[in-house]
Write a protein that holds these residues in place. Structure first.
Motif, PDB file in Angstrom:
ATOM      1  N   GLY A 150       0.788  -1.237   0.000  1.00  0.00           N
ATOM      2  CA  GLY A 150       0.000   0.000   0.000  1.00  0.00           C
ATOM      3  C   GLY A 150       0.815   1.278   0.000  1.00  0.00           C
ATOM      4  O   GLY A 150       0.264   2.367   0.061  1.00  0.00           O
ATOM      5  N   VAL A 151       2.131   1.164  -0.101  1.00  0.00           N
ATOM      6  CA  VAL A 151       2.984   2.359  -0.003  1.00  0.00           C
ATOM      7  C   VAL A 151       3.740   2.583  -1.308  1.00  0.00           C
ATOM      8  O   VAL A 151       4.223   1.638  -1.928  1.00  0.00           O
ATOM      9  CB  VAL A 151       3.983   2.202   1.167  1.00  0.00           C
ATOM     10  N   GLY A 152       3.826   3.827  -1.734  1.00  0.00           N
ATOM     11  CA  GLY A 152       4.632   4.177  -2.906  1.00  0.00           C
ATOM     12  C   GLY A 152       3.950   3.878  -4.224  1.00  0.00           C
ATOM     13  O   GLY A 152       4.603   3.811  -5.270  1.00  0.00           O
ATOM     14  N   LEU A 153       2.634   3.733  -4.199  1.00  0.00           N
ATOM     15  CA  LEU A 153       1.931   3.241  -5.384  1.00  0.00           C
ATOM     16  C   LEU A 153       1.559   4.355  -6.360  1.00  0.00           C
ATOM     17  O   LEU A 153       0.743   4.171  -7.251  1.00  0.00           O
ATOM     18  CB  LEU A 153       0.707   2.431  -4.966  1.00  0.00           C
ATOM     19  N   ASP A 154       2.182   5.514  -6.192  1.00  0.00           N
ATOM     20  CA  ASP A 154       2.039   6.575  -7.182  1.00  0.00           C
ATOM     21  C   ASP A 154       3.130   6.457  -8.251  1.00  0.00           C
ATOM     22  O   ASP A 154       3.277   7.323  -9.102  1.00  0.00           O
ATOM     23  CB  ASP A 154       2.091   7.948  -6.494  1.00  0.00           C
ATOM     24  N   GLN A 155       3.909   5.363  -8.212  1.00  0.00           N
ATOM     25  CA  GLN A 155       5.018   5.203  -9.155  1.00  0.00           C
ATOM     26  C   GLN A 155       4.793   4.016 -10.089  1.00  0.00           C
ATOM     27  O   GLN A 155       3.912   3.197  -9.851  1.00  0.00           O
ATOM     28  CB  GLN A 155       6.314   4.984  -8.369  1.00  0.00           C
ATOM     29  N   ASN A 156       5.649   3.920 -11.117  1.00  0.00           N
ATOM     30  CA  ASN A 156       5.661   2.745 -11.989  1.00  0.00           C
ATOM     31  C   ASN A 156       6.707   1.748 -11.517  1.00  0.00           C
ATOM     32  O   ASN A 156       7.499   2.038 -10.625  1.00  0.00           O
ATOM     33  CB  ASN A 156       5.962   3.136 -13.440  1.00  0.00           C
ATOM     34  N   LEU A 157       6.732   0.591 -12.188  1.00  0.00           N
ATOM     35  CA  LEU A 157       7.546  -0.540 -11.742  1.00  0.00           C
ATOM     36  C   LEU A 157       8.999  -0.201 -11.395  1.00  0.00           C
ATOM     37  O   LEU A 157       9.445  -0.425 -10.267  1.00  0.00           O
ATOM     38  CB  LEU A 157       7.503  -1.643 -12.816  1.00  0.00           C
ATOM     39  N   ILE A 158       9.746   0.307 -12.360  1.00  0.00           N
ATOM     40  CA  ILE A 158      11.196   0.431 -12.144  1.00  0.00           C
ATOM     41  C   ILE A 158      11.540   1.470 -11.067  1.00  0.00           C
ATOM     42  O   ILE A 158      12.292   1.164 -10.128  1.00  0.00           O
ATOM     43  CB  ILE A 158      11.938   0.692 -13.485  1.00  0.00           C
ATOM     44  N   PRO A 172      10.753 -26.758 -10.771  1.00  0.00           N
ATOM     45  CA  PRO A 172       9.875 -25.737 -11.350  1.00  0.00           C
ATOM     46  C   PRO A 172      10.550 -24.357 -11.301  1.00  0.00           C
ATOM     47  O   PRO A 172      11.564 -24.174 -10.631  1.00  0.00           O
ATOM     48  CB  PRO A 172       8.646 -25.768 -10.442  1.00  0.00           C
ATOM     49  N   VAL A 173       9.956 -23.438 -12.051  1.00  0.00           N
ATOM     50  CA  VAL A 173      10.531 -22.083 -12.196  1.00  0.00           C
ATOM     51  C   VAL A 173       9.435 -21.053 -11.972  1.00  0.00           C
ATOM     52  O   VAL A 173       8.280 -21.277 -12.350  1.00  0.00           O
ATOM     53  CB  VAL A 173      11.083 -21.900 -13.639  1.00  0.00           C
ATOM     54  N   GLN A 174       9.803 -19.913 -11.387  1.00  0.00           N
ATOM     55  CA  GLN A 174       8.879 -18.772 -11.352  1.00  0.00           C
ATOM     56  C   GLN A 174       9.648 -17.496 -11.669  1.00  0.00           C
ATOM     57  O   GLN A 174      10.805 -17.330 -11.285  1.00  0.00           O
ATOM     58  CB  GLN A 174       8.171 -18.647  -9.988  1.00  0.00           C
ATOM     59  N   SER A 175       8.991 -16.606 -12.400  1.00  0.00           N
ATOM     60  CA  SER A 175       9.606 -15.307 -12.674  1.00  0.00           C
ATOM     61  C   SER A 175       8.540 -14.325 -13.142  1.00  0.00           C
ATOM     62  O   SER A 175       7.336 -14.606 -13.052  1.00  0.00           O
ATOM     63  CB  SER A 175      10.727 -15.432 -13.711  1.00  0.00           C
ATOM     64  N   HIS A 176       9.017 -13.164 -13.618  1.00  0.00           N
ATOM     65  CA  HIS A 176       8.132 -12.122 -14.144  1.00  0.00           C
ATOM     66  C   HIS A 176       8.279 -12.056 -15.661  1.00  0.00           C
ATOM     67  O   HIS A 176       9.381 -12.222 -16.180  1.00  0.00           O
ATOM     68  CB  HIS A 176       8.527 -10.750 -13.583  1.00  0.00           C
ATOM     69  N   LEU A 177       7.186 -11.727 -16.335  1.00  0.00           N
ATOM     70  CA  LEU A 177       7.215 -11.627 -17.790  1.00  0.00           C
ATOM     71  C   LEU A 177       6.300 -10.501 -18.267  1.00  0.00           C
ATOM     72  O   LEU A 177       5.095 -10.517 -17.973  1.00  0.00           O
ATOM     73  CB  LEU A 177       6.759 -12.961 -18.402  1.00  0.00           C
ATOM     74  N   ALA A 178       6.892  -9.532 -18.967  1.00  0.00           N
ATOM     75  CA  ALA A 178       6.125  -8.514 -19.689  1.00  0.00           C
ATOM     76  C   ALA A 178       5.073  -7.824 -18.825  1.00  0.00           C
ATOM     77  O   ALA A 178       3.907  -7.736 -19.169  1.00  0.00           O
ATOM     78  CB  ALA A 178       5.463  -9.136 -20.923  1.00  0.00           C
ATOM     79  N   GLU A 179       5.552  -7.288 -17.686  1.00  0.00           N
ATOM     80  CA  GLU A 179       4.642  -6.591 -16.777  1.00  0.00           C
ATOM     81  C   GLU A 179       4.329  -5.195 -17.298  1.00  0.00           C
ATOM     82  O   GLU A 179       3.208  -4.713 -17.177  1.00  0.00           O
ATOM     83  CB  GLU A 179       5.309  -6.517 -15.393  1.00  0.00           C
ATOM     84  N   ASN A 180       5.373  -4.581 -17.898  1.00  0.00           N
ATOM     85  CA  ASN A 180       5.298  -3.133 -18.147  1.00  0.00           C
ATOM     86  C   ASN A 180       6.044  -2.847 -19.443  1.00  0.00           C
ATOM     87  O   ASN A 180       7.022  -3.530 -19.778  1.00  0.00           O
ATOM     88  CB  ASN A 180       5.929  -2.520 -16.876  1.00  0.00           C
ATOM     89  N   LYS A 181       5.585  -1.864 -20.189  1.00  0.00           N
ATOM     90  CA  LYS A 181       6.153  -1.634 -21.525  1.00  0.00           C
ATOM     91  C   LYS A 181       7.633  -1.249 -21.499  1.00  0.00           C
ATOM     92  O   LYS A 181       8.413  -1.699 -22.339  1.00  0.00           O
ATOM     93  CB  LYS A 181       5.348  -0.560 -22.261  1.00  0.00           C
ATOM     94  N   ASN A 183      -2.115  -0.908  -9.666  1.00  0.00           N
ATOM     95  CA  ASN A 183      -1.396  -0.008  -8.751  1.00  0.00           C
ATOM     96  C   ASN A 183      -0.147   0.577  -9.391  1.00  0.00           C
ATOM     97  O   ASN A 183       0.173   1.739  -9.173  1.00  0.00           O
ATOM     98  CB  ASN A 183      -1.016  -0.750  -7.467  1.00  0.00           C
ATOM     99  N   LEU A 184       0.583  -0.233 -10.164  1.00  0.00           N
ATOM    100  CA  LEU A 184       1.792   0.273 -10.812  1.00  0.00           C
ATOM    101  C   LEU A 184       1.500   0.736 -12.243  1.00  0.00           C
ATOM    102  O   LEU A 184       2.420   1.001 -13.021  1.00  0.00           O
ATOM    103  CB  LEU A 184       2.903  -0.784 -10.804  1.00  0.00           C
ATOM    104  N   ALA A 185       0.213   0.848 -12.571  1.00  0.00           N
ATOM    105  CA  ALA A 185      -0.213   1.354 -13.884  1.00  0.00           C
ATOM    106  C   ALA A 185       0.505   0.626 -15.023  1.00  0.00           C
ATOM    107  O   ALA A 185       0.983   1.233 -15.972  1.00  0.00           O
ATOM    108  CB  ALA A 185       0.013   2.867 -13.972  1.00  0.00           C
ATOM    109  N   SER A 186       0.560  -0.707 -14.906  1.00  0.00           N
ATOM    110  CA  SER A 186       1.297  -1.497 -15.889  1.00  0.00           C
ATOM    111  C   SER A 186       0.484  -1.790 -17.147  1.00  0.00           C
ATOM    112  O   SER A 186       1.024  -1.893 -18.234  1.00  0.00           O
ATOM    113  CB  SER A 186       1.732  -2.825 -15.265  1.00  0.00           C
ATOM    114  N   GLY A 187      -0.816  -1.970 -16.980  1.00  0.00           N
ATOM    115  CA  GLY A 187      -1.678  -2.336 -18.107  1.00  0.00           C
ATOM    116  C   GLY A 187      -2.677  -3.387 -17.659  1.00  0.00           C
ATOM    117  O   GLY A 187      -2.687  -3.769 -16.489  1.00  0.00           O
ATOM    118  N   ILE A 188      -3.530  -3.841 -18.577  1.00  0.00           N
ATOM    119  CA  ILE A 188      -4.541  -4.841 -18.242  1.00  0.00           C
ATOM    120  C   ILE A 188      -4.263  -6.124 -19.017  1.00  0.00           C
ATOM    121  O   ILE A 188      -4.187  -6.118 -20.241  1.00  0.00           O
ATOM    122  CB  ILE A 188      -5.962  -4.351 -18.595  1.00  0.00           C
TER     123      ILE A 188
END
Lengths: 424, 424
Positions: free
Chosen positions: B77-85, B218-227, B290-295
């Motif tokens: 809930g903190v710092g959510l006025d920003q984007n991912l990086i 197994p593997v977990q990671s992030h993929l294509a969250e933000n442009k 929250n991070l305005a990444s997209g839908i």
């Protein structure tokens, strides 16, 4: 002699939508329920006043909900796979019908009011139902609990189920009766409440307009929530240019202070009418999403200088907690910005302003801690271990996003403490 | 001899995303932690088993969170006025740095795990941090509390603050150490967790791919969250056609079962790779807003038959409560449908499926009450006075939208009761 007291804690509020004013370990001096001033050190003049010391807890303005249907509290979160008109018939109207029974109303309205208090909403503009006796019960509960409110008996004389449909004359007469009975209460006041244009005959709207003028009453209703509804109003009132014109024609669009909820699908002509009259629009983000109505163009309305507040719109909205409604307003503004990049997302300060001072201005000087404002406040306890390194703004943001009612440990309206009933 | 017991109550679950299966006052027979069957009347064969009678309370599958950063719980809930990086650098990395201290980790991870339990999330795929000792603490807490989890020590050897940056060899060696130590645990298992492509050197990804193959992990990671992130990956790995190709090239894109969180901005080529490999995508609606990444185009992914689960993505998401994440998935699908009318909104059954059986399938037969499934369940107490006339589906919907952790009164993993610690 003046009655005075002091509140000490971590103070945060929004004098303007542009940003927060914060003071860590500050003192708010309150005289006769109004803020006298805020001080870093307590001036000797006030040294004999009792200090309510809340340590490092947050002191915030109480929340103001400008649009809520008290009768729909029990259906919150149910039936939300539908749009407005089908949802009214499948879920809302049958529940509202139960308020013909004053005993049912007493139980339901008591629970609703206790939940308002629990969630820190200390002022609200409330739709009851068409039933006069139940509406009186709601007035009395709110007055007994010390909240500030405008309460409207709903008027509805067509296009609704027979068990809710009023005879036009009875609707007007009962409304006037409530106006006379409660008009003089200092905190809980009547407001004229035609449900919306489609459920009102021309004769009803005309009669309500006369009441408004005779008693100088405020008005609340719905405007342009959903596209089907907008089309329906155009069919029903073919001699009016727009939906807003219908209310204007009958003296219900801000000739006295008026609240119009939703305003998602407005034409330019309607925006000009709103600018030129005492209309405040109420943004109900949760409800607009849940019933898939659309997204209010909040950024553009703010840029035009139109006055905006927030509404929970229970039961189309499912959060009575206005801090959740604030978060949702931010979130949908971000989603809108993916598709309409010129519409910058709302900031935390902007939505906090809308839910406190923005909405509070409908009640007078309410929703801020500036001098002369009513001391309407909540005290929030957060977790020192986690938030030790956070700024006041970050702590507030964390509460809005992740807090729960249990974090709200005190509530004051005009300086008077409101106890939260246990078990509610 | 087999250990058996019976659970009685109002049962509701989703064998398919198309709708709910409900049984009022039904019996679930559980043998050795697995569902034997569901009965309207208890068959005589089982009459000697102990019956846990929950009356008219709801019995639901426990929630499955496929993407959560345990180390970010304190910043929810903190710092959510920003984007991912920028958000990673201003809030997330500094907090993750504190997990170098095992004492800090013990306190923070304990609170996180208690909150998972409180919110009814009984299986989770969890990112820890780069720190081996702290990650061991998380493994041990989860195992002691009886939850099911995949836990990943994060790997990160470039493009991050110096205090989090690992030497490539150390990162690989410590990962292998944890794999060996915890590989045999029945409920809490290791998962290979490169944070995302930008913070991984080619050498690190190559080494992780070898570990995955050697131990069948197994593997977990992030993929294509933000442009911006997608563009950055293309700069960093110019010899790969797409972001997904980077993971594929190193054996990390579903050559063994893999979870890829977000997947908001995928190209057609990437979707085909996902279809052709054992990849499950994780929808994290709250975080994406929250991070305005997209839908995420969930409707189209479901239509293609791609497997989807839900993630809270704490701390970019602010709700650890998966029932809130389900509601948000519905809400943003409605918002998307305003702009892209061909994308029909998600139904309550679809999101409930994603947060139970859809995500649960990563753990085997988890997330449903069909025969042979692990009896992972929560029991929900709602208000009889209010919900007396509601269907089971309406009661579930009301809980998802308006319920709180306090409504969850019991939790079971593989038939074993997990007590919720008081005060957490």
């Amino acid at each position: 002699m003046e009655e005075g007291q002091v509140f000490k804690g971590d103070i945060i509020f929004t004098p303007t939508p542009q940003g927060f004013e914060t003071l860590q370990g500050g003192y708010i001096v309150v005289l006769n329920g109004k803020v006298e001033g805020i001080y870093k050190k307590l001036p000797p003049l006030f040294s004999r006043l009792r200090v309510n010391d809340f340590g490092r807890r947050l002191i915030l303005p109480g929340f103001v909900d400008l649009h809520v249907h008290s009768s729909q509290f029990y259906q919150s979160g149910v039936g939300l796979d539908q749009n407005l008109i089908p949802w009214l018939y499948s879920h809302t109207f049958p529940l509202e019908g139960r308020f013909a029974d004053p005993e049912f109303a007493r139980e339901a309205y008591s629970r609703f009011v206790e939940e308002l208090i629990r969630q820190g909403t200390l002022r609200a503009c409330i739709f009851a139902t068409v039933h006069k006796e139940s509406t009186k019960i709601l007035f009395n509960i709110l007055a007994a609990r010390g909240l500030g409110a405008f309460v409207g008996k709903v008027n509805m004389d067509r296009h609704c189920p027979h068990y809710l449909q009023e005879a036009t004359e009875v609707s007007l007469q009962e409304t006037e009766e409530l106006v006379i009975r409660y008009g003089g209460h200092p905190l809980v006041k009547p407001i004229v409440t035609p449900r919306f244009a489609p459920t009102s005959s021309a004769k009803l709207l005309d009669g309500l307009g006369s009441l408004v003028q005779r008693y100088n009453l405020p008005v609340q209703s719905h405007l342009a929530e959903n596209k089907q509804e907008v089309e329906w109003v155009k069919e029903l009132f073919p001699s009016q240019a727009t939906y807003a014109d219908v209310y204007l024609h009958y003296g219900l669009l801000g000739q006295t202070p008026a609240l119009m909820a939703h305003a998602v699908h407005l034409e330019e002509r309607e925006l000009v009418l709103i600018e030129n009259n005492a209309v405040r629009l109420v943004h109900c983000p949760e409800a607009n999403i849940n019933l898939a109505s659309g997204i209010m163009p909040v950024r553009e309305l703010l840029d035009r200088g139109i006055h905006l507040g927030l509404g929970s719109d229970i039961g189309a909205g499912h959060n009575l907690a206005l801090y959740r409604v604030m978060v949702r307003a931010i979130q949908i503004s971000k989603l809108r910005s993916f598709y309409e990049p010129q519409a910058k997302p709302l900031t935390t300060a902007e939505v906090f302003y809308m839910g406190t001072k923005g909405g509070g201005s409908f009640f007078g000087k309410v929703g801020s801690f500036e001098q002369g404002y009513s001391f309407d406040a909540i005290v929030v306890e957060d977790e020192p271990l986690i938030t030790a390194g956070f700024s006041l703004e970050e702590r507030l943001q964390r509460f809005l996003y992740t807090g729960e009612a249990v974090n709200i440990i005190e509530r004051f309206v005009e300086g008077k403490r409101i106890r939260c009933e246990p078990g509610n």
